[in-house]
Design a protein around this motif. Structure first.
Motif, PDB file in Angstrom:
ATOM      1  N   VAL A   1      14.765  11.525 -22.531  1.00  0.00           N
ATOM      2  CA  VAL A   1      14.539  10.142 -22.956  1.00  0.00           C
ATOM      3  C   VAL A   1      13.319  10.064 -23.868  1.00  0.00           C
ATOM      4  O   VAL A   1      13.325   9.362 -24.882  1.00  0.00           O
ATOM      5  CB  VAL A   1      14.385   9.211 -21.727  1.00  0.00           C
ATOM      6  CG1 VAL A   1      13.954   7.814 -22.144  1.00  0.00           C
ATOM      7  CG2 VAL A   1      15.670   9.161 -20.932  1.00  0.00           C
ATOM      8  N   VAL A   2      12.273  10.797 -23.517  1.00  0.00           N
ATOM      9  CA  VAL A   2      11.062  10.834 -24.346  1.00  0.00           C
ATOM     10  C   VAL A   2      11.389  11.411 -25.718  1.00  0.00           C
ATOM     11  O   VAL A   2      10.997  10.849 -26.749  1.00  0.00           O
ATOM     12  CB  VAL A   2       9.944  11.654 -23.669  1.00  0.00           C
ATOM     13  CG1 VAL A   2       8.743  11.807 -24.593  1.00  0.00           C
ATOM     14  CG2 VAL A   2       9.529  11.007 -22.358  1.00  0.00           C
ATOM     15  N   LEU A   3      12.114  12.505 -25.742  1.00  0.00           N
ATOM     16  CA  LEU A   3      12.476  13.130 -27.015  1.00  0.00           C
ATOM     17  C   LEU A   3      13.344  12.214 -27.870  1.00  0.00           C
ATOM     18  O   LEU A   3      13.128  12.098 -29.085  1.00  0.00           O
ATOM     19  CB  LEU A   3      13.192  14.460 -26.767  1.00  0.00           C
ATOM     20  CG  LEU A   3      12.350  15.546 -26.106  1.00  0.00           C
ATOM     21  CD1 LEU A   3      13.217  16.748 -25.757  1.00  0.00           C
ATOM     22  CD2 LEU A   3      11.190  15.953 -26.988  1.00  0.00           C
ATOM     23  N   ASP A   4      14.291  11.551 -27.248  1.00  0.00           N
ATOM     24  CA  ASP A   4      15.142  10.610 -27.986  1.00  0.00           C
ATOM     25  C   ASP A   4      14.316   9.464 -28.558  1.00  0.00           C
ATOM     26  O   ASP A   4      14.521   9.044 -29.702  1.00  0.00           O
ATOM     27  CB  ASP A   4      16.243  10.052 -27.086  1.00  0.00           C
ATOM     28  CG  ASP A   4      17.291  11.087 -26.707  1.00  0.00           C
ATOM     29  OD1 ASP A   4      17.342  12.158 -27.362  1.00  0.00           O
ATOM     30  OD2 ASP A   4      18.056  10.827 -25.764  1.00  0.00           O
ATOM     31  N   ALA A   5      13.380   8.956 -27.768  1.00  0.00           N
ATOM     32  CA  ALA A   5      12.540   7.848 -28.225  1.00  0.00           C
ATOM     33  C   ALA A   5      11.661   8.274 -29.403  1.00  0.00           C
ATOM     34  O   ALA A   5      11.500   7.529 -30.380  1.00  0.00           O
ATOM     35  CB  ALA A   5      11.668   7.340 -27.083  1.00  0.00           C
ATOM     36  N   ILE A   6      11.109   9.468 -29.328  1.00  0.00           N
ATOM     37  CA  ILE A   6      10.287   9.980 -30.431  1.00  0.00           C
ATOM     38  C   ILE A   6      11.127  10.134 -31.687  1.00  0.00           C
ATOM     39  O   ILE A   6      10.715   9.735 -32.785  1.00  0.00           O
ATOM     40  CB  ILE A   6       9.613  11.312 -30.041  1.00  0.00           C
ATOM     41  CG1 ILE A   6       8.560  11.065 -28.957  1.00  0.00           C
ATOM     42  CG2 ILE A   6       8.994  11.988 -31.263  1.00  0.00           C
ATOM     43  CD1 ILE A   6       8.022  12.329 -28.318  1.00  0.00           C
ATOM     44  N   ALA A   7      12.309  10.712 -31.535  1.00  0.00           N
ATOM     45  CA  ALA A   7      13.181  10.911 -32.701  1.00  0.00           C
ATOM     46  C   ALA A   7      13.538   9.577 -33.347  1.00  0.00           C
ATOM     47  O   ALA A   7      13.506   9.445 -34.578  1.00  0.00           O
ATOM     48  CB  ALA A   7      14.454  11.660 -32.280  1.00  0.00           C
TER      49      ALA A   7
ATOM     50  N   GLY B   1       0.785  -1.225   0.000  1.00  0.00           N
ATOM     51  CA  GLY B   1       0.000   0.000   0.000  1.00  0.00           C
ATOM     52  C   GLY B   1       0.814   1.271   0.000  1.00  0.00           C
ATOM     53  O   GLY B   1       0.282   2.358   0.171  1.00  0.00           O
ATOM     54  N   ARG B   2       2.126   1.161  -0.221  1.00  0.00           N
ATOM     55  CA  ARG B   2       2.982   2.349  -0.266  1.00  0.00           C
ATOM     56  C   ARG B   2       2.912   2.970  -1.656  1.00  0.00           C
ATOM     57  O   ARG B   2       2.917   2.257  -2.657  1.00  0.00           O
ATOM     58  CB  ARG B   2       4.430   1.988   0.062  1.00  0.00           C
ATOM     59  CG  ARG B   2       4.609   1.425   1.459  1.00  0.00           C
ATOM     60  CD  ARG B   2       6.013   0.984   1.685  1.00  0.00           C
ATOM     61  NE  ARG B   2       6.289  -0.142   0.784  1.00  0.00           N
ATOM     62  CZ  ARG B   2       7.265  -1.006   0.940  1.00  0.00           C
ATOM     63  NH1 ARG B   2       8.093  -0.895   1.935  1.00  0.00           N
ATOM     64  NH2 ARG B   2       7.443  -1.991   0.086  1.00  0.00           N
ATOM     65  N   ALA B   3       2.843   4.287  -1.693  1.00  0.00           N
ATOM     66  CA  ALA B   3       2.794   4.989  -2.975  1.00  0.00           C
ATOM     67  C   ALA B   3       4.112   4.842  -3.702  1.00  0.00           C
ATOM     68  O   ALA B   3       5.178   4.963  -3.113  1.00  0.00           O
ATOM     69  CB  ALA B   3       2.486   6.466  -2.758  1.00  0.00           C
ATOM     70  N   VAL B   4       4.056   4.542  -4.969  1.00  0.00           N
ATOM     71  CA  VAL B   4       5.247   4.467  -5.809  1.00  0.00           C
ATOM     72  C   VAL B   4       5.017   5.349  -7.018  1.00  0.00           C
ATOM     73  O   VAL B   4       3.895   5.550  -7.455  1.00  0.00           O
ATOM     74  CB  VAL B   4       5.564   3.012  -6.254  1.00  0.00           C
ATOM     75  CG1 VAL B   4       5.956   2.164  -5.064  1.00  0.00           C
ATOM     76  CG2 VAL B   4       4.403   2.393  -6.978  1.00  0.00           C
ATOM     77  N   GLU B   5       6.075   5.921  -7.526  1.00  0.00           N
ATOM     78  CA  GLU B   5       5.961   6.812  -8.668  1.00  0.00           C
ATOM     79  C   GLU B   5       6.971   6.434  -9.728  1.00  0.00           C
ATOM     80  O   GLU B   5       8.025   5.908  -9.441  1.00  0.00           O
ATOM     81  CB  GLU B   5       6.197   8.261  -8.229  1.00  0.00           C
ATOM     82  CG  GLU B   5       5.139   8.755  -7.276  1.00  0.00           C
ATOM     83  CD  GLU B   5       5.347  10.199  -6.898  1.00  0.00           C
ATOM     84  OE1 GLU B   5       6.018  10.933  -7.631  1.00  0.00           O
ATOM     85  OE2 GLU B   5       4.821  10.594  -5.848  1.00  0.00           O
ATOM     86  N   ASN B   6       6.626   6.746 -10.933  1.00  0.00           N
ATOM     87  CA  ASN B   6       7.506   6.489 -12.064  1.00  0.00           C
ATOM     88  C   ASN B   6       7.792   7.836 -12.715  1.00  0.00           C
ATOM     89  O   ASN B   6       6.875   8.529 -13.128  1.00  0.00           O
ATOM     90  CB  ASN B   6       6.831   5.546 -13.050  1.00  0.00           C
ATOM     91  CG  ASN B   6       7.719   5.213 -14.208  1.00  0.00           C
ATOM     92  OD1 ASN B   6       8.885   5.553 -14.218  1.00  0.00           O
ATOM     93  ND2 ASN B   6       7.171   4.564 -15.187  1.00  0.00           N
ATOM     94  N   SER B   7       9.037   8.201 -12.756  1.00  0.00           N
ATOM     95  CA  SER B   7       9.372   9.458 -13.409  1.00  0.00           C
ATOM     96  C   SER B   7       9.927   9.167 -14.793  1.00  0.00           C
ATOM     97  O   SER B   7      10.587   8.159 -15.002  1.00  0.00           O
ATOM     98  CB  SER B   7      10.395  10.244 -12.590  1.00  0.00           C
ATOM     99  OG  SER B   7      11.591   9.522 -12.491  1.00  0.00           O
ATOM    100  N   ILE B   8       9.610  10.033 -15.703  1.00  0.00           N
ATOM    101  CA  ILE B   8      10.117   9.897 -17.059  1.00  0.00           C
ATOM    102  C   ILE B   8      10.954  11.129 -17.366  1.00  0.00           C
ATOM    103  O   ILE B   8      10.515  12.257 -17.171  1.00  0.00           O
ATOM    104  CB  ILE B   8       8.970   9.749 -18.076  1.00  0.00           C
ATOM    105  CG1 ILE B   8       8.186   8.465 -17.790  1.00  0.00           C
ATOM    106  CG2 ILE B   8       9.504   9.740 -19.493  1.00  0.00           C
ATOM    107  CD1 ILE B   8       6.996   8.264 -18.671  1.00  0.00           C
ATOM    108  N   ILE B   9      12.160  10.917 -17.832  1.00  0.00           N
ATOM    109  CA  ILE B   9      13.072  12.015 -18.130  1.00  0.00           C
ATOM    110  C   ILE B   9      12.731  12.568 -19.515  1.00  0.00           C
ATOM    111  O   ILE B   9      12.707  11.816 -20.497  1.00  0.00           O
ATOM    112  CB  ILE B   9      14.530  11.516 -18.075  1.00  0.00           C
ATOM    113  CG1 ILE B   9      14.810  10.960 -16.671  1.00  0.00           C
ATOM    114  CG2 ILE B   9      15.514  12.610 -18.455  1.00  0.00           C
ATOM    115  CD1 ILE B   9      16.083  10.169 -16.564  1.00  0.00           C
ATOM    116  N   PRO B  10      12.444  13.867 -19.606  1.00  0.00           N
ATOM    117  CA  PRO B  10      12.041  14.444 -20.896  1.00  0.00           C
ATOM    118  C   PRO B  10      12.989  14.134 -22.047  1.00  0.00           C
ATOM    119  O   PRO B  10      12.542  13.850 -23.160  1.00  0.00           O
ATOM    120  CB  PRO B  10      11.982  15.945 -20.612  1.00  0.00           C
ATOM    121  CG  PRO B  10      11.695  16.030 -19.155  1.00  0.00           C
ATOM    122  CD  PRO B  10      12.415  14.857 -18.535  1.00  0.00           C
TER     123      PRO B  10
END
Length: 60
Positions: free
Chosen positions: A19-25, A8-17
């Motif tokens: 990385v997103v731009l590289d993946a799109i390219a 029941g502990r909150a977990v978060e996933n961060s995405i590095i911008p």
């Protein structure tokens, strides 16, 4: 969206911008990516407490 682990502990996933731009390219410029789906998120989802501890370790 907030996710929770088995305890029941909150977990978060961060995405590095960048990385997103590289993946799109790559998806736009590499024909091998056509019709495929990629997960560019972190492999593990640390809890908030783990993130805070890590920040403390890095900050000293």
């Amino acid at each position: 969206m907030r996710k929770y682990d088995d305890l029941g502990r909150a977990v978060e996933n961060s995405i590095i911008p960048q990385v997103v731009l590289d993946a799109i390219a790559l998806a736009i410029t590499d024909d091998r990516a056509t019709g495929k789906v990629y997960n560019i998120a972190e492999a593990q989802f640390p809890t908030e407490a783990q993130r805070i501890r890590r920040i403390g370790q890095v900050a000293g």
